[in-house]
Write an enzyme that holds these catalytic residues in place. Structure first.
Site, PDB file in Angstrom:
ATOM      1  N   GLY A 119       0.982  -1.220   0.046  1.00  0.00           N
ATOM      2  CA  GLY A 119       0.104  -0.083  -0.188  1.00  0.00           C
ATOM      3  C   GLY A 119       0.802   1.313  -0.006  1.00  0.00           C
ATOM      4  O   GLY A 119       0.209   2.255   0.417  1.00  0.00           O
ATOM      5  N   ASP A 169       0.605  -1.599 -13.750  1.00  0.00           N
ATOM      6  CA  ASP A 169       1.331  -2.321 -12.606  1.00  0.00           C
ATOM      7  C   ASP A 169       1.435  -3.706 -13.051  1.00  0.00           C
ATOM      8  O   ASP A 169       2.852  -4.391 -12.835  1.00  0.00           O
ATOM      9  CB  ASP A 169       0.491  -2.373 -11.418  1.00  0.00           C
ATOM     10  CG  ASP A 169       0.123  -1.088 -11.015  1.00  0.00           C
ATOM     11  OD1 ASP A 169       0.850  -0.028 -11.377  1.00  0.00           O
ATOM     12  OD2 ASP A 169      -0.407  -0.652 -10.033  1.00  0.00           O
TER      13      ASP A 169
HETATM   14  P1  ADP Z   1       0.047  -1.523  -3.775  1.00  0.00           P
HETATM   15  O1  ADP Z   1      -0.048  -2.155  -4.851  1.00  0.00           O
HETATM   16  O2  ADP Z   1       0.676  -0.131  -3.891  1.00  0.00           O
HETATM   17  O3  ADP Z   1       1.212  -2.015  -2.831  1.00  0.00           O
HETATM   18  P2  ADP Z   1      -2.565  -1.947  -3.162  1.00  0.00           P
HETATM   19  O4  ADP Z   1      -3.778  -1.618  -2.358  1.00  0.00           O
HETATM   20  O5  ADP Z   1      -2.934  -2.095  -4.689  1.00  0.00           O
HETATM   21  O6  ADP Z   1      -1.240  -1.203  -2.820  1.00  0.00           O
HETATM   22  O7  ADP Z   1      -2.262  -3.427  -2.855  1.00  0.00           O
HETATM   23  C1  ADP Z   1      -2.000  -4.000  -1.293  1.00  0.00           C
HETATM   24  C2  ADP Z   1      -2.735  -5.262  -0.998  1.00  0.00           C
HETATM   25  O8  ADP Z   1      -2.224  -6.155  -1.845  1.00  0.00           O
HETATM   26  C3  ADP Z   1      -2.600  -5.556   0.326  1.00  0.00           C
HETATM   27  O9  ADP Z   1      -3.349  -4.942   1.363  1.00  0.00           O
HETATM   28  C4  ADP Z   1      -2.906  -7.078   0.371  1.00  0.00           C
HETATM   29  O10 ADP Z   1      -4.406  -7.369   0.338  1.00  0.00           O
HETATM   30  C5  ADP Z   1      -2.315  -7.257  -1.107  1.00  0.00           C
HETATM   31  N1  ADP Z   1      -0.988  -7.888  -0.740  1.00  0.00           N
HETATM   32  C6  ADP Z   1       0.248  -7.377  -1.526  1.00  0.00           C
HETATM   33  N2  ADP Z   1       1.388  -7.791  -1.197  1.00  0.00           N
HETATM   34  C7  ADP Z   1       0.974  -8.985  -0.417  1.00  0.00           C
HETATM   35  C8  ADP Z   1       1.617 -10.323   0.330  1.00  0.00           C
HETATM   36  N3  ADP Z   1       2.975 -10.162   0.274  1.00  0.00           N
HETATM   37  N4  ADP Z   1       0.803 -10.880   1.218  1.00  0.00           N
HETATM   38  C9  ADP Z   1      -0.551 -10.858   0.876  1.00  0.00           C
HETATM   39  N5  ADP Z   1      -1.056  -9.803   0.445  1.00  0.00           N
HETATM   40  C10 ADP Z   1      -0.385  -9.024  -0.185  1.00  0.00           C
HETATM   41 MG    MG Z   2      -1.496  -2.103  -6.240  1.00  0.00          MG
END
Ligand code: ADP
Ligand code: MG
Length: 370
Positions: A119, A169
């Site tokens: 995030g 992305d």
């Molecule tokens: P960004 O892609 O900018 O980091 P997003 O809101 O698009 O932010 O995605 C973040 C979400 O993706 C997290 O809240 C989670 O639900 C999921 N996520 C990302 N990486 C992981 C991970 N390593 N393990 C579990 N969930 C993940």
């Molecule tokens: Mg994202």
């Protein structure tokens, strides 16, 4: 179930069979253009997501992630994906998208570990989706190229998770590397790798203000772009160029400003590609600055914390330009800095930011500030 710090064998009681990895990304320029069919220019960052996997023969899918609540595990049955509003949806989205393409996805165990902060505008979500799709490709011997992996990851996030994101992305996580910028035409998914200049480095600083893509503001912007395109009589804002400035100005507010951002941002991506090819870092920096102003004033996706970070980076010597990167409403900035200077600039920016109580910025790309 808590699986804090445990390796695959400790969690699942058997060895890993296959691996899938994918990097996070930072977008150099071209923001909110992807869902308008336009141009983007991201690059990969050193942080990545790693998925370890082994098949099961009972149809059960068990997933352990080390990135949520210090380490946690959830499960579902292959073919019974249903949205829960949790991180597991990203995994379910990938298996559902593969099934939609005729792949018989069996049960499996998987362990996820990521160094991409969640995030923060560096696309942890796409790096997870692509790493997972790659692990499944390896486990099932699927003949799928990297653009198709990006399409599957996009379907997972857009259709299953329900985040109204474009394709940047997932394309970046699947196709970008750290030495080149990935110039993508998001309408056709045609792409080209443009070498990054040896005389500059990137600095990425996280504001600590988190966003949620599935949340209201991003959806509102996307809907405004669609309304602006309809009012201009085109399928997407990609189909309008700067020659239409007068028609854009005659749209009702705020559609005029939203359209102006997308149209000028597309032009800035093309200009940035030309500047990269010419090795013109001053021009590239100007484009970063202009992009930030456009996101702040016309698209209105910046926040005061991000504007402060951008201003203090720009005030430093040896900085060519700086801008909000990613979808906005918080997240991170990216600065183009003379090679060898990112560590000093990063320290200065983090220090200035902390002068306001309860604010802490972190350097994500560049040298970490302790
Ligand atoms: P960004 O892609 O900018 O980091 P997003 O809101 O698009 O932010 O995605 C973040 C979400 O993706 C997290 O809240 C989670 O639900 C999921 N996520 C990302 N990486 C992981 C991970 N390593 N393990 C579990 N969930 C993940
Ligand atoms: Mg994202």
């Amino acid at each position: 179930m808590t699986v804090k710090g445990q390796c695959f064998e400790a969690v699942f009681g058997r060895p890993v069979k296959v691996l899938g990895e994918a990097p996070g990304r930072v977008n150099l320029i071209g923001e909110h253009t992807d869902y308008n069919g336009g141009y983007v220019l991201p690059t990969a960052i050193p942080q990545k997501t790693r998925v370890e996997m082994a098949p099961r023969d009972d149809g059960l899918i068990q997933i352990a992630t080390m990135s949520v609540r210090g380490g946690t595990q959830l499960s579902y049955r292959a073919g019974e994906e249903s949205r829960r509003g949790l991180w597991l949806d990203y995994v379910q989205g990938v298996t559902a998208a593969l099934r939609d393409r005729g792949v018989a996805v069996p049960g499996f165990d998987a362990r996820i570990e990521s160094t991409v902060p969640l995030g923060s505008g560096l696309s942890s979500s796409a790096s997870l989706l692509v790493a997972l799709a790659r692990a499944l490709r390896a486990m099932l011997d699927l003949v799928i190229d990297d653009v198709e992996i990006a399409r599957i990851a996009h379907a997972a996030e857009h259709d299953f998770v329900g985040a109204p994101v474009g394709t940047m992305d997932q394309m970046a996580a699947s196709l970008a590397d750290e030495n080149t910028a990935l110039f993508i035409d998001t309408r056709t998914l045609a792409f080209e790798r443009i070498p990054l200049p040896a005389e500059a480095e990137l600095l990425v600083v996280n504001s600590g203000v988190t966003h949620q893509h599935a949340s209201g503001d991003y959806k509102t912007r996307r809907a405004e772009c669609e309304r602006a395109a309809a009012a201009l009589g085109v399928p997407q804002l990609r189909d309008v160029d700067e020659a239409a400035a007068q028609r854009i100005a005659s749209l009702p507010a705020p559609l005029d400003r939203r359209a102006r951002h997308v149209v000028t941002e597309n032009a800035r991506v093309l200009a940035a590609v030309a500047a990269l090819r010419a090795g013109d870092l001053v021009r590239l920096g100007e484009l970063f600055d202009a992009s930030h102003r456009s996101m702040r004033d016309d698209f209105e996706v910046s926040v005061p914390e991000i504007d402060d970070l951008v201003e203090s980076a720009r005030a430093q010597p040896d900085v060519f330009g700086a801008r909000l990167t990613g979808g906005g409403f918080g997240g991170s900035i990216v600065a183009l800095v003379k090679r060898g200077c990112a560590a000093r600039v990063g320290r200065a920016v983090v220090e200035a930011y902390a002068r306001v109580p309860n604010r802490r910025a972190t350097v994500l790309v560049g040298e970490p500030v302790s």
